[in-house]
Design an enzyme around this catalytic site. Structure first.
Site, short mmCIF file in Angstrom:
data_model
loop_
_atom_site.label_atom_id
_atom_site.label_comp_id
_atom_site.label_asym_id
_atom_site.label_seq_id
_atom_site.Cartn_x
_atom_site.Cartn_y
_atom_site.Cartn_z
N GLY A 1 0.85 -1.19 0.00
CA GLY A 1 0.00 0.00 0.00
C GLY A 1 0.88 1.24 0.00
N SER A 2 0.34 2.32 0.50
CA SER A 2 1.06 3.59 0.40
C SER A 2 2.19 3.67 1.43
CB SER A 2 0.09 4.74 0.61
OG SER A 2 -0.42 4.67 1.93
N THR A 3 3.13 4.54 1.14
CA THR A 3 4.26 4.74 2.06
C THR A 3 3.76 5.28 3.41
OG1 THR A 3 5.80 5.02 0.24
CG2 THR A 3 6.47 5.95 2.35
N THR B 1 0.90 4.71 4.92
CA THR B 1 0.33 3.62 5.73
C THR B 1 1.43 2.67 6.18
OG1 THR B 1 -1.73 3.80 4.49
CG2 THR B 1 -1.44 1.81 5.77
N GLY B 2 2.42 2.45 5.34
CA GLY B 2 3.55 1.60 5.74
C GLY B 2 4.22 2.13 7.00
N GLU C 1 5.78 -3.35 0.85
CA GLU C 1 5.81 -2.97 -0.57
C GLU C 1 5.02 -1.68 -0.67
OE1 GLU C 1 7.48 -4.34 -2.83
OE2 GLU C 1 7.83 -6.41 -2.27
P1 NAD Z 1 -3.38 2.50 1.39
O1 NAD Z 1 -2.08 2.58 2.10
O2 NAD Z 1 -4.33 3.64 1.49
O3 NAD Z 1 -4.21 1.23 1.90
C1 NAD Z 1 -3.68 -0.08 1.83
C2 NAD Z 1 -4.31 -0.93 2.91
O4 NAD Z 1 -3.89 -0.48 4.19
C3 NAD Z 1 -5.82 -0.94 2.93
O5 NAD Z 1 -6.25 -2.26 3.12
C4 NAD Z 1 -6.15 -0.08 4.13
O6 NAD Z 1 -7.38 -0.40 4.73
C5 NAD Z 1 -5.02 -0.41 5.06
N1 NAD Z 1 -4.74 0.59 6.09
C6 NAD Z 1 -4.97 1.92 6.05
N2 NAD Z 1 -4.51 2.51 7.17
C7 NAD Z 1 -3.97 1.53 7.93
C8 NAD Z 1 -3.30 1.51 9.20
N3 NAD Z 1 -3.10 2.63 9.90
N4 NAD Z 1 -2.85 0.33 9.66
C9 NAD Z 1 -3.02 -0.81 8.94
N5 NAD Z 1 -3.65 -0.84 7.76
C10 NAD Z 1 -4.11 0.30 7.26
O7 NAD Z 1 -3.00 2.17 -0.12
P2 NAD Z 1 -3.97 2.09 -1.39
O8 NAD Z 1 -4.43 3.48 -1.69
O9 NAD Z 1 -4.97 1.01 -1.19
O10 NAD Z 1 -2.96 1.60 -2.53
C11 NAD Z 1 -2.22 2.47 -3.32
C12 NAD Z 1 -0.79 2.55 -2.84
O11 NAD Z 1 -0.24 1.25 -2.76
C13 NAD Z 1 0.12 3.32 -3.77
O12 NAD Z 1 0.99 4.14 -3.04
C14 NAD Z 1 0.91 2.22 -4.47
O13 NAD Z 1 2.15 2.63 -4.98
C15 NAD Z 1 1.04 1.22 -3.39
N6 NAD Z 1 1.30 -0.11 -3.95
C16 NAD Z 1 2.55 -0.65 -3.80
C17 NAD Z 1 2.84 -1.89 -4.34
C18 NAD Z 1 4.21 -2.50 -4.21
O14 NAD Z 1 4.37 -3.66 -4.53
N7 NAD Z 1 5.20 -1.78 -3.74
C19 NAD Z 1 1.85 -2.58 -5.03
C20 NAD Z 1 0.58 -2.00 -5.16
C21 NAD Z 1 0.32 -0.77 -4.59
#
Ligand code: NAD
Length: 474
Positions: A226-228, A230-231, A248
């Site tokens: 997911g996003s940096t 949230t990471g 990731e």
């Molecule tokens: P996001 O970070 O908004 O959400 C991802 C997940 O995290 C969701 O399931 C969400 O419910 C959960 N989440 C949100 N807040 C949280 C918290 N505080 N604790 C735990 N979980 C939480 O990301 P998104 O908008 O769904 O996806 C897009 C992003 O993902 C982009 O930045 C994209 O580059 C990245 N991405 C990276 C890869 C990779 O392999 N590096 C692959 C696909 C997407």
């Protein structure tokens, strides 16, 4: 364990994931129509799933690699038996078309990754073997793995997380994105026909459930895509339990076109490198640096390709580009392209979304004559807009490519492979492709540099990431 692959039709899938308790409607991003209701799971549901996954883990681990791999092969067969229905649901919920590198491609990748992950050999490594003794490195199961995923490739990324976790003897609790829960619930229902009970759970909750999973004392590792931002939140939530993490995260991939490249020959691959899944791909080309000698020719060639790619409702077999998945993402792309226009950049094609029709459609947009510090270049736009920046020396291009704090993928485009490899070695990114972009492969470890994350997925390295290393010294 269920042995037959009975979930094969779209109606079967909807029946299997029908919400029993509280639910909310999931809308098709292309039409605004209701796809189906998704259950609203809570932290209480998470507790039940973690407890069940924990109870099931020792006997799953006891099966050993060969038997667990046999289950993964059966799971791949089940995905193939349900492939068309899964692709339809994915297309309706996520928006991506059936054709092109989209929904059918994603479901096919799920089966391919399951099989590849089941096939890798992971032998103990002999570290020392001499008169003083012998030492070996083994990889034991970790326990219960939590998997938190995004909305762009919901099925494929789920398999990237769950397949190596299961193969290594862990059980799994998945938390899909709140935008695409149906795809992950349906995939899990199909996989669970082939897997023993309770080794794979899905908790379809929101951020609160994600946060609880990341801090849960009975979760041994979190796989997060997911996003940096949230990471970073997950690093914090997981700190007290010193959880293992594979992160990731976001990217903003650069591509560098060297002056000897043939614009017409590379245009289609450049296009798909940038616009796969309508640009909503982590390792898509998001900034294109083109040498001044061939700048106009590359822009023209890309514009020709873009004009030939139909965008529309995913279930229409003609389309290869779809809507953005959600309104927030549509707004991000709209605002960033507007910022480019405001700064005087040239819109070569696109840039004019129709807002009087249903669906979050944003046309494929090429933006030329743009400065490297424009927000459309420096921020991850995660949509169908490609800024094309002119450069005059390779040193300058490498410096611009490395100028951000993320580094997932990158690419170099040239007729001279050695020249391209020399440039690739100077780029700060987890993968650098030559004359292609974003071509992931289950045999090649994949992961980010800098703030694009840490840990590797895929291949034997990916398996090791889902194991607890243990040295035996005797
Ligand atoms: P996001 O970070 O908004 O959400 C991802 C997940 O995290 C969701 O399931 C969400 O419910 C959960 N989440 C949100 N807040 C949280 C918290 N505080 N604790 C735990 N979980 C939480 O990301 P998104 O908008 O769904 O996806 C897009 C992003 O993902 C982009 O930045 C994209 O580059 C990245 N991405 C990276 C890869 C990779 O392999 N590096 C692959 C696909 C997407």
């Amino acid at each position: 364990m269920h042995t037959t692959e009975s979930l094969t039709s779209y109606q079967d899938l909807l029946g299997a994931i029908a919400a029993a308790g509280e639910s909310r409607d999931i809308l098709d991003p292309a039409t605004g129509e209701v796809v189906a209701a998704a259950p609203i799971h809570t932290v209480d549901d998470l507790e039940k799933s973690v407890a069940a996954a924990r109870a099931a883990q020792p006997s799953w681990a006891a099966l050993g690699h060969a038997e667990r791999s046999a289950f993964l092969f059966k799971a791949a067969d089940a995905v193939e038996a349900a492939a068309e229905a899964l692709a339809e649901l994915l297309s309706r919920e996520q928006g991506k078309p059936l054709n092109g590198p989209n929904a059918r491609f994603e479901v096919g990748a799920c089966a391919a990754w399951l099989r590849a992950t089941a096939s890798f050999e992971l032998e103990p490594e002999v570290l020392v073997d001499d008169e003083g003794g012998r030492a070996e490195l083994h990889y034991r199961p970790l326990g219960v793995v939590g998997a938190i995923g995004p909305w762009n490739w919901p099925m494929m990324i789920s398999v990237w997380q769950l397949a190596p976790a299961l193969r290594m003897g862990n059980t799994v609790v998945m938390k899909p994105s709140e935008y695409t829960p149906l795809s992950v619930l349906a995939l899990a229902a199909v996989l669970n026909q082939a897997l023993p009970a309770d080794v794979l759970h899905v908790v379809s909750g929101g951020r609160d459930v994600g946060e609880a999973l990341a801090g849960h004392p009975d979760i041994d590792k979190v796989m997060f895509t997911g996003s940096t931002a949230t990471g970073k939140a997950i690093i914090r939530s997981s700190a007290d339990t010193v959880k293992r993490l594979t992160l990731e995260l976001g990217g903003n991939d650069a591509g560098i076109v060297l002056p000897d490249a043939d614009p017409a020959a590379i245009a289609e691959d450049l296009f798909w490198g940038a616009f796969i899944n309508t640009g909503q791909t982590c390792a898509a080309l998001k900034r294109l640096y083109v040498h001044e000698d061939i700048y106009d020719a590359v822009v023209d060639a890309l514009a020709k390709v873009a004009a030939a790619m139909p965008m529309g409702v995913g279930l229409d077999e003609n389309n290869v580009l779809g809507p953005l998945q959600n309104k927030a993402q549509f707004q991000i792309v709209t605002d960033l392209v507007q910022a480019a226009k405001d700064a005087g950049a040239r819109i070569v094609t696109g840039g004019n979304p129709q807002t009087d029709q249903p669906g979050y459609f944003y046309p494929a947009t090429l933006v030329a004559d743009i400065d490297n510090d424009n927000p459309l270049v420096v921020q991850e736009q995660f949509g169908p807009a490609l800024p094309i920046i002119k450069y005059s020396s390779v040193d300058e291009a490498v410096e611009m490519a490395n100028g951000l704090d993320v580094g997932l993928g990158a690419s170099v485009w040239s007729a001279d492979k050695d020249a391209a490899l020399a440039v690739a070695a100077r780029i700060e990114a987890g993968t650098v492709w030559i004359n292609k972009h974003g071509a992931v492969d289950p045999r090649m470890p994949f992961g980010g540099a800098k703030q694009s994350g840490y840990g590797l997925e895929f291949g034997v390295e990916g398996l090791k990431g889902l194991g607890a290393p243990q040295v035996l010294s005797y």
